[in-house]
Design an enzyme around this catalytic site. Sequence first.
Site, PDB file in Angstrom:
ATOM      1  N   ASP A 151       9.180   2.630   1.656  1.00 10.11           N
ATOM      2  CA  ASP A 151       7.997   3.351   2.132  1.00 10.11           C
ATOM      3  C   ASP A 151       7.885   3.075   3.631  1.00 10.11           C
ATOM      4  OD1 ASP A 151       5.502   4.178   2.930  1.00 10.11           O
ATOM      5  OD2 ASP A 151       4.449   3.438   1.150  1.00 10.11           O
TER       6      ASP A 151
ATOM      7  N   PHE B 265       0.851  -1.191   0.000  1.00 15.12           N
ATOM      8  CA  PHE B 265       0.000   0.000   0.000  1.00 15.12           C
ATOM      9  C   PHE B 265       0.886   1.241   0.000  1.00 15.12           C
ATOM     10  CE2 PHE B 265      -2.413   3.483   1.825  1.00 15.12           C
ATOM     11  CZ  PHE B 265      -3.542   3.446   1.019  1.00 15.12           C
TER      12      PHE B 265
ATOM     13  N   LYS C 128       2.551   9.765   8.368  1.00 15.63           N
ATOM     14  CA  LYS C 128       1.783   9.293   9.529  1.00 15.63           C
ATOM     15  C   LYS C 128       2.254   9.882  10.872  1.00 15.63           C
ATOM     16  CE  LYS C 128      -0.942   5.426   7.967  1.00 15.63           C
ATOM     17  NZ  LYS C 128      -0.672   4.824   6.673  1.00 15.63           N
TER      18      LYS C 128
HETATM   19  C1  LIG Z   1      -0.887   5.199   5.216  1.00  9.56           C
HETATM   20  C2  LIG Z   1       0.140   4.811   4.238  1.00  9.56           C
HETATM   21  C3  LIG Z   1       0.358   5.548   3.053  1.00  9.56           C
HETATM   22  C4  LIG Z   1      -0.532   6.705   2.648  1.00  9.56           C
HETATM   23  O1  LIG Z   1      -0.436   7.772   3.530  1.00  9.56           O
HETATM   24  P1  LIG Z   1      -1.504   8.976   3.435  1.00  9.56           P
HETATM   25  O2  LIG Z   1      -0.989   9.972   4.430  1.00  9.56           O
HETATM   26  O3  LIG Z   1      -2.833   8.394   3.785  1.00  9.56           O
HETATM   27  O4  LIG Z   1      -1.474   9.469   2.058  1.00  9.56           O
HETATM   28  C5  LIG Z   1       1.389   5.176   2.228  1.00  9.56           C
HETATM   29  N1  LIG Z   1       2.180   4.126   2.528  1.00  9.56           N
HETATM   30  C6  LIG Z   1       2.006   3.389   3.639  1.00  9.56           C
HETATM   31  C7  LIG Z   1       2.925   2.250   3.920  1.00  9.56           C
HETATM   32  C8  LIG Z   1       0.977   3.693   4.517  1.00  9.56           C
HETATM   33  O5  LIG Z   1       0.780   2.952   5.612  1.00  9.56           O
END
Ligand SMILES: *Cc1c(COP(=O)(O)O)cnc(C)c1O
Length: 397
Positions: free
Chosen positions: A223, A138, A252
Amino acid sequence: MNSAEIFALSDSYIAATYNRFPLALVKGAGVKVWDADGNEYLDALAGIAVCNLGHCHPRVTAAISEQACRLLHVSNLYHIEPQARLAEILCRLSFADKVFFCNSGAEANEAAIKLARRYGDAVLGEGRTRIITMRDSFHGRTMATLTATGQQKVKTGYQPLLEGFDYVPFNDIAAVAAAITDKTCAVLVEPVQGEGGVILPAADYLERLRQLCDEHKILLILDEVQTGIGRTGKFFAYQHSSIVPDILTSAKALGNGFPIGAMLASDRVLTHFGPGSHASTFGGNPLASAAALATIATLRDEKIVEKVAEKGAFLVAGLRKLQTEFPELISAVRGLGLMIGVDLKTPVGEIVKSCLERRLLVGSAGANTLRLTPPLIIKKTESETLLRILSEVFSDV
Ligand SMILES: *Cc1c(COP(=O)(O)O)cnc(C)c1O
């Protein structure tokens, strides 16, 4: 307004893109939150791994209030002291030489994708801009990041998707090796898959990915939007391994609830992001940067990250005990630090709902995994309460 009034207003005027629980939270402190009718909840989700210092940490709140009285926002056309200080700290805490600021995880990944394409085109050869990502990954909900994401459910109805992504299974080095072509510029991966179901990497996965990327001179992008800022027991999750990435994305928990995102990179790569190549109006503005500075200073001063492994181990041990008590309901327990997943044999949605009825907030991830990402400041007694409530919920099934 009471809870029922808030639900009605929300349902009338807010786009129905979320499957919301019947809960309207109005106040928080530490690991606790309160709804509009005055009920208290134990928050073991923390805004999905956002409020690592708990809700309304006094130092973060004070920093936001002070900065709000001094200067909320100026354009990135000018120098911003808190932003510069934040960038310095992020570089000191990681492999990075420099930082680009934005407002969210998706935006941080957008920046990483754009930078990787520029690097590929300029250094590896014209048109070398394809990026390999993992199934069940994700990376966000913008067009580029939903395309990068390895889950069909976020893509449905959004064709045509962006060109330039190839997908392989997580934890499968041979598949990555086979997917690298003369068009590949980077591999993008979460050190622990979050939304995909709290999937841990094999022991040498990052090392072998790094080695493959080096052999092909392509970039390794991590990420760490969910795994970063202490969540797994290191400031960034890659620090459990012996490698460093070329680009890392964060968001986050970076502002403990104040929106801010960041892309960290080495100079070698970042030289391809020159003046005018990328920008954000709000990215790293004074208020967001002050919140992140206070968050990181608090983590450091209170040695919070150092205690995450022990807290995580306590919860995992308690959950494994529940697994032996309820083998017909729980099939696996795993975690890294305070990023914990419990695979269920019973529908996770029902369990999340029962937890809510018992005033415990938890999440779900992947196909059928209960997700626990409590604030890192959770105390032993609070973890015991969490385990007791889960035990009651499983007893009721
Ligand atoms: C939550 C998340 C995102 C997206 O972050 P947003 O602030 O909602 O755009 C991207 N990568 C990972 C691994 C995430 O957990």
